[in-house]
Design a protein around this motif. Structure first.
Motif, PDB file in Angstrom:
ATOM      1  N   LEU A 107       0.752  -1.348   0.039  1.00 38.07           N
ATOM      2  CA  LEU A 107       0.005   0.094   0.011  1.00 38.07           C
ATOM      3  C   LEU A 107       0.877   1.127   0.124  1.00 38.07           C
ATOM      4  O   LEU A 107       0.551   2.268  -0.720  1.00 38.07           O
ATOM      5  N   ILE A 108       2.000   1.311   0.733  1.00 39.69           N
ATOM      6  CA  ILE A 108       2.669   2.527   0.549  1.00 39.69           C
ATOM      7  C   ILE A 108       3.563   2.595  -0.442  1.00 39.69           C
ATOM      8  O   ILE A 108       3.594   3.923  -1.094  1.00 39.69           O
ATOM      9  N   LYS A 109       3.961   1.336  -1.191  1.00 40.70           N
ATOM     10  CA  LYS A 109       4.639   1.481  -2.603  1.00 40.70           C
ATOM     11  C   LYS A 109       3.389   2.224  -3.517  1.00 40.70           C
ATOM     12  O   LYS A 109       4.054   2.785  -4.733  1.00 40.70           O
ATOM     13  N   ASN A 110       2.278   1.803  -3.469  1.00 41.18           N
ATOM     14  CA  ASN A 110       1.288   2.340  -4.278  1.00 41.18           C
ATOM     15  C   ASN A 110       0.605   3.734  -3.981  1.00 41.18           C
ATOM     16  O   ASN A 110       0.002   4.330  -4.589  1.00 41.18           O
ATOM     17  N   GLY A 111       1.422   4.297  -2.900  1.00 38.61           N
ATOM     18  CA  GLY A 111       1.030   5.933  -2.612  1.00 38.61           C
ATOM     19  C   GLY A 111      -0.220   6.012  -2.082  1.00 38.61           C
ATOM     20  O   GLY A 111      -0.617   7.247  -2.275  1.00 38.61           O
ATOM     21  N   ILE A 112      -0.877   5.108  -1.329  1.00 40.56           N
ATOM     22  CA  ILE A 112      -2.231   5.749  -0.470  1.00 40.56           C
ATOM     23  C   ILE A 112      -1.560   6.515   0.594  1.00 40.56           C
ATOM     24  O   ILE A 112      -0.697   6.775   1.145  1.00 40.56           O
ATOM     25  N   GLU A 113      -2.922   7.526   0.835  1.00 37.97           N
ATOM     26  CA  GLU A 113      -2.766   8.491   1.686  1.00 37.97           C
ATOM     27  C   GLU A 113      -2.671   7.950   3.278  1.00 37.97           C
ATOM     28  O   GLU A 113      -1.853   8.760   4.139  1.00 37.97           O
ATOM     29  N   GLY A 114      -3.181   7.002   3.711  1.00 40.15           N
ATOM     30  CA  GLY A 114      -3.260   6.608   5.039  1.00 40.15           C
ATOM     31  C   GLY A 114      -3.614   5.224   5.179  1.00 40.15           C
ATOM     32  O   GLY A 114      -4.376   4.523   4.551  1.00 40.15           O
ATOM     33  N   ILE A 115      -2.784   4.985   6.019  1.00 41.51           N
ATOM     34  CA  ILE A 115      -2.999   3.359   6.520  1.00 41.51           C
ATOM     35  C   ILE A 115      -3.655   3.382   7.991  1.00 41.51           C
ATOM     36  O   ILE A 115      -2.811   3.999   8.905  1.00 41.51           O
ATOM     37  N   ILE A 116      -4.660   2.755   8.299  1.00 40.73           N
ATOM     38  CA  ILE A 116      -5.157   2.549   9.539  1.00 40.73           C
ATOM     39  C   ILE A 116      -4.730   1.152  10.223  1.00 40.73           C
ATOM     40  O   ILE A 116      -5.064   0.120   9.768  1.00 40.73           O
ATOM     41  N   THR A 117      -4.112   1.167  11.167  1.00 38.51           N
ATOM     42  CA  THR A 117      -3.518  -0.112  11.604  1.00 38.51           C
ATOM     43  C   THR A 117      -3.637  -0.163  13.205  1.00 38.51           C
ATOM     44  O   THR A 117      -3.575   0.942  13.906  1.00 38.51           O
ATOM     45  N   ASN A 118      -3.577  -1.417  13.769  1.00 38.84           N
ATOM     46  CA  ASN A 118      -3.259  -1.654  15.326  1.00 38.84           C
ATOM     47  C   ASN A 118      -1.757  -1.927  15.712  1.00 38.84           C
ATOM     48  O   ASN A 118      -1.319  -1.598  16.628  1.00 38.84           O
TER      49      ASN A 118
END
Length: 241
Positions: free
Chosen positions: A218-229
């Motif tokens: 997801l980071i490599k594909n440039g999304i704006e936000g990752i919601i994670t535990n």
């Protein structure tokens, strides 16, 4: 650059949706906090995911049936571990106060798709405005009518729909209703869908990503936000890109 949002605070290690969880998320370096907003019987905006308090407290029953003072009598920490005994359910105002002077964004999920909370949208937006944090808050919900209502009240605040299953042509849906952001479940995304949404100018904030390989994708594909535990894992992925 992708931002890491702490899902209900640092819920991988601390009791979710408590001030301790929010503070620890900030301490560990999260750039954002995702949390859930519901309303007590007497109209207080409180932060809890489930419509019932049974899973995350030593009480039982529905949130909307309890006053704020009744909720304050309960313990919202010991279910996670005994050492967290004494954690209380927080109000939205307490979280806004916590992050007001910090470089932290908030993703507020309105939990009114199962229980209807009258005028919760107006209450949330009034409070955000009182803290002058319109530019640092994103509102999302599985109740897309509620998201549209928020957008009609204050166009300065970014608003977007939460989705669990795949949408056909989500960029067209976003355009039709003039949403600002899109909040899909991460398993519904692939490189092609991400690119189409990016070409459409749609920021993507996806949930709940706890697997390192998925984070890297997801980071490599440039999304704006990752919601994670798992804040520490996500931040290490971000650093190592």
């Amino acid at each position: 650059m992708t931002k890491i949002f702490a899902h209900r605070g640092y819920s991988g290690k601390y009791p979710e949706n408590t001030l301790k969880s929010f503070k620890k998320a900030i301490d560990y370096g999260a750039q954002g906090i995702e949390t859930d907003v519901q309303m007590s019987r007497d109209g207080e905006l409180i932060l809890i995911h489930d419509e019932k308090i049974d899973r995350t407290s030593n009480g039982t029953g529905y949130v909307f049936n309890m006053s704020y003072n009744e909720l304050l009598e309960l313990d919202f920490g010991e279910w996670k571990r005994k050492k967290f005994r004494g954690e209380k359910i927080p109000k939205l105002s307490e979280l806004l106060e916590l992050v007001q002077d910090k470089n932290i964004e908030l993703n507020l999920e309105i939990k009114n798709n199962i229980i209807h909370y009258p005028n919760i949208e107006e209450k949330i937006i009034t409070l955000i405005s009182d803290f002058q944090m319109e530019d640092r808050v994103i509102i999302s919900s599985f109740n897309h009518e509620s998201v549209l209502k928020c957008k009609s009240i204050n166009k300065k605040i970014r608003c977007g729909p939460l989705t669990y299953s795949n949408l056909i042509n989500p960029h067209k849906y976003i355009n039709e209703y003039k949403f600002d952001t899109f909040h899909p479940m991460y398993r519904s995304l692939d490189s092609e869908k991400i690119q189409v949404l990016k070409n459409n100018g749609t920021p993507i904030y996806t949930y709940t990503v706890d697997i390192k390989e998925e984070m890297n994708f997801l980071i490599k594909n440039g999304i704006e936000g990752i919601i994670t535990n798992e804040i520490e894992i996500a931040l290490s992925c971000l650093i190592n890109q």
